[in-house]
Design an enzyme around this catalytic site. Structure first.
Site, PDB file in Angstrom:
ATOM      1  N   ASP A 210       0.814  -1.307  -0.023  1.00  0.00           N
ATOM      2  CA  ASP A 210      -0.070   0.088  -0.023  1.00  0.00           C
ATOM      3  C   ASP A 210       1.066   1.302   0.188  1.00  0.00           C
ATOM      4  O   ASP A 210       0.416   2.282  -0.698  1.00  0.00           O
ATOM      5  CB  ASP A 210      -1.046  -0.002   1.298  1.00  0.00           C
ATOM      6  CG  ASP A 210      -2.441   0.121   0.917  1.00  0.00           C
ATOM      7  OD1 ASP A 210      -2.726   0.165  -0.615  1.00  0.00           O
ATOM      8  OD2 ASP A 210      -3.194   0.430   1.501  1.00  0.00           O
ATOM      9  N   ASP A 287      -9.055  -3.024   2.106  1.00  0.00           N
ATOM     10  CA  ASP A 287      -8.714  -2.133   3.536  1.00  0.00           C
ATOM     11  C   ASP A 287      -9.622  -2.678   4.318  1.00  0.00           C
ATOM     12  O   ASP A 287      -9.549  -2.547   5.543  1.00  0.00           O
ATOM     13  CB  ASP A 287      -9.006  -0.702   3.089  1.00  0.00           C
ATOM     14  CG  ASP A 287      -7.902  -0.074   2.060  1.00  0.00           C
ATOM     15  OD1 ASP A 287      -6.786  -0.791   2.175  1.00  0.00           O
ATOM     16  OD2 ASP A 287      -8.303   0.883   1.528  1.00  0.00           O
TER      17      ASP A 287
END
Length: 396
Positions: A210, A287
């Protein structure tokens, strides 16, 4: 121009915050539904119920993937390759991703319906009448079909088909969110983390993934674009972030073809953002799904010990909420896209580790949490905690 500090925006962020947390809890509970409901549910038609439970159990056991360190590395490599392909060939691959989304949504709904068949009266009755009826086909791909499974397949395809043909409409975000939730809970149900060590490796790798694709890639691309932001917004049409982000809405209130890989929440309370065409907050499925794997693991560990409380599950959920709050604060303060796992991964892992240290379970949780006979807390390992849920003890 990307973020307007208004009451409307604040309401939107708060709603997304609790929405994401709710999906995480739902996914964790669903992944452990057989343990939670399987032994306690009392059904009228026990013979039919036992048959469908056994069939559903066998089917879902076959689909469960036991995560290993090498698989975690493979997952991140595949995710990295996919996002790079989407960055360079977005206009072509977006339709492949739509097809994969459709397939995942249909499969997810079908799996959920089969899993819930023993506990939902109308499905249980349908199984008792149709479950034993099969018919043969002339196709080598499907030599025989069960009538009940075929019925479930067509039911499962209804909502994804609606999304496919109406995906350019403004209101379709509701359907996309429902399908997204189903996909998330199906992913969490189908992947098993064996211990905290593997969980730490998985979350750490996606933490680096990420951060790299949001913060590092702008220095590597010729246009200075973040690869993650460009892909998430349909080839770079609108700045976005991993959470509390801004989606794009054309003036005719229809969606272009974008990746259906995020939960959407409209900014109905913020006329400023609507007027600018920036009408949606989005949160990527990863997420929620990746931290949910840890939360599901913690709940499974709690259930295996039959505690009076659920310290590890509660601790992991609190860690997620802290990390998501940190992401939202960073978004508002920095006014730049934020990789949510930068905050979610460490906050979830640290929260679970704190609970494990308090209860003297860190070693067993790290190695063999479901096999170690000495995973119960010992009075000489740890002092009593003043936080009610953090200490797991037997009332007897």
């Amino acid at each position: 121009q990307f973020l307007h500090h208004s009451i409307g925006a604040s309401v939107n962020i708060v709603f997304m915050y609790f929405f994401a947390t709710g999906v995480l809890i739902l996914a964790s509970l669903y992944a452990n539904i057989k343990t939670i409901l399987g032994n306690s549910s009392q059904l009228d038609d026990k013979s039919n119920n036992n048959n469908v439970q056994e069939e559903s159990q066998d089917e879902n056991d076959d689909e469960i993937l036991n995560m290993t360190p090498s698989l975690a590395v493979a997952f991140v490599i595949l995710a990295s390759g996919l996002i790079l392909l989407l960055f360079f060939f977005y206009d072509y691959l977006v339709y492949i991703m739509i097809a994969l989304f459709m397939s995942g949504a249909i499969g997810g709904i079908h799996s959920v319906l089969r899993q819930l068949t023993p506990f939902v009266g109308v499905l249980r009755r349908a199984y008792s009448k149709l479950g034993g009826i099969s018919f043969t086909t002339n196709s080598w791909l499907l030599p025989s079909l069960n009538l009940f499974s075929t019925l479930l397949f067509f039911l499962s395809a209804l909502l994804p088909t609606l999304w496919l043909f109406a995906r350019h409409q403004y209101w379709i975000w509701i359907v996309q969110d429902i399908l997204g939730i189903v996909i998330i809970v199906s992913i969490v149900q189908s992947i098993h983390l064996p211990n905290l060590k593997v969980a730490t490796i998985l979350l750490s790798l996606f933490f680096l993934y990420d951060v790299f694709f949001v913060f590092i890639t702008p220095y590597l691309t010729s246009t200075g674009e973040s690869v993650m932001v460009s892909v998430a917004t349909g080839g770079g049409s609108t700045p976005t972030s991993a959470t509390g982000s801004l989606g794009s809405l054309p003036s005719d209130h229809s969606f272009p073809d974008q990746l259906p890989l995020a939960l959407l929440v409209p900014r109905l309370a913020d006329p400023y953002l609507n007027a600018c065409g920036e009408s949606f907050s989005l949160l990527g499925y990863g997420d929620i799904a990746i931290p949910s794997l840890l939360c599901s693991f913690c709940l499974a560990f709690d259930l295996s010990r039959r505690p009076s409380r659920y310290p590890y599950f509660i601790g992991s959920v609190i860690g997620y909420m802290i990390g998501l709050a940190a992401t939202d604060v960073s978004l508002v303060v920095m006014e730049t896209p934020q990789p949510a796992l930068l905050y979610l991964a460490p906050s979830c892992l640290i929260s679970v580790a704190i609970v494990a240290v308090y209860n003297g379970h860190l070693r067993s949780l790290w190695n063999n949490p479901f096999q170690d006979p000495e995973n119960s807390p010992r009075s000489d390992d740890v002092e009593m905690s003043s936080v009610p849920w953090i200490k797991d003890f037997d009332d007897n």
